[in-house]
Design a protein around this motif. Structure first.
Motif, PDB file in Angstrom:
ATOM      1  N   LEU A  33      54.988 -22.002 -40.899  1.00 32.15           N
ATOM      2  CA  LEU A  33      54.629 -21.372 -42.167  1.00 32.15           C
ATOM      3  C   LEU A  33      54.656 -22.396 -43.293  1.00 32.15           C
ATOM      4  CD1 LEU A  33      56.761 -18.092 -42.004  1.00 32.15           C
ATOM      5  CD2 LEU A  33      54.309 -18.307 -41.636  1.00 32.15           C
ATOM      6  N   ASP A  36      54.509 -21.656 -49.454  1.00 28.63           N
ATOM      7  CA  ASP A  36      53.936 -20.581 -50.280  1.00 28.63           C
ATOM      8  C   ASP A  36      53.834 -19.251 -49.544  1.00 28.63           C
ATOM      9  OD1 ASP A  36      53.674 -22.387 -52.343  1.00 28.63           O
ATOM     10  OD2 ASP A  36      51.637 -22.959 -51.753  1.00 28.63           O
ATOM     11  N   SER A  37      53.783 -19.282 -48.223  1.00 30.65           N
ATOM     12  CA  SER A  37      53.619 -18.046 -47.470  1.00 30.65           C
ATOM     13  C   SER A  37      54.943 -17.346 -47.170  1.00 30.65           C
ATOM     14  CB  SER A  37      52.866 -18.312 -46.164  1.00 30.65           C
ATOM     15  OG  SER A  37      53.646 -19.147 -45.335  1.00 30.65           O
TER      16      SER A  37
END
Length: 105
Positions: A33, A36-37
């Motif tokens: 990941l 930002d996610s």
């Protein structure tokens, strides 16, 4: 009263047990990941007020090392003049100097 079988485990952080397949899969998914996610909305930001009231971990005890050190006689007399705990006082003085030096950099 009958004693029950008690099982205890001791964790050594220098030699942790290997991850299970499920744990490894979860770690790999998290690694893939982007920053930002990741949803961090449930984590409140730490304010300046928080850091002003922060204290060092009260359970932290640094390892002590025994050594021989040469100190001027008058300095040693001054340290000992307060009675017991002169080594702790010396350690506190040295720690304060160390922190000042580290924060100067």
């Amino acid at each position: 009263m009958k004693k029950k079988n008690i099982v205890t485990y001791e964790f050594d952080p220098r030699d942790p047990p290997p991850l299970t397949v499920a744990q490894r899969t979860e770690v790999e998914a998290l690694e893939s990941l982007s920053e930002d996610s990741i949803d961090t909305s449930d984590i409140p930001p730490l304010s300046d007020r928080f850091w002003k009231n922060a204290v060092r971990n009260p359970f932290y005890r640094p390892l002590k090392s025994q050594l021989t050190v040469r100190v001027d006689s008058d300095v040693l007399a001054w340290l000992r003049s307060a009675g017991r705990g002169y080594q702790t006082k010396l350690n506190t003085i040295l720690r304060e100097a160390m922190v000042r030096d580290v924060t100067k950099r």
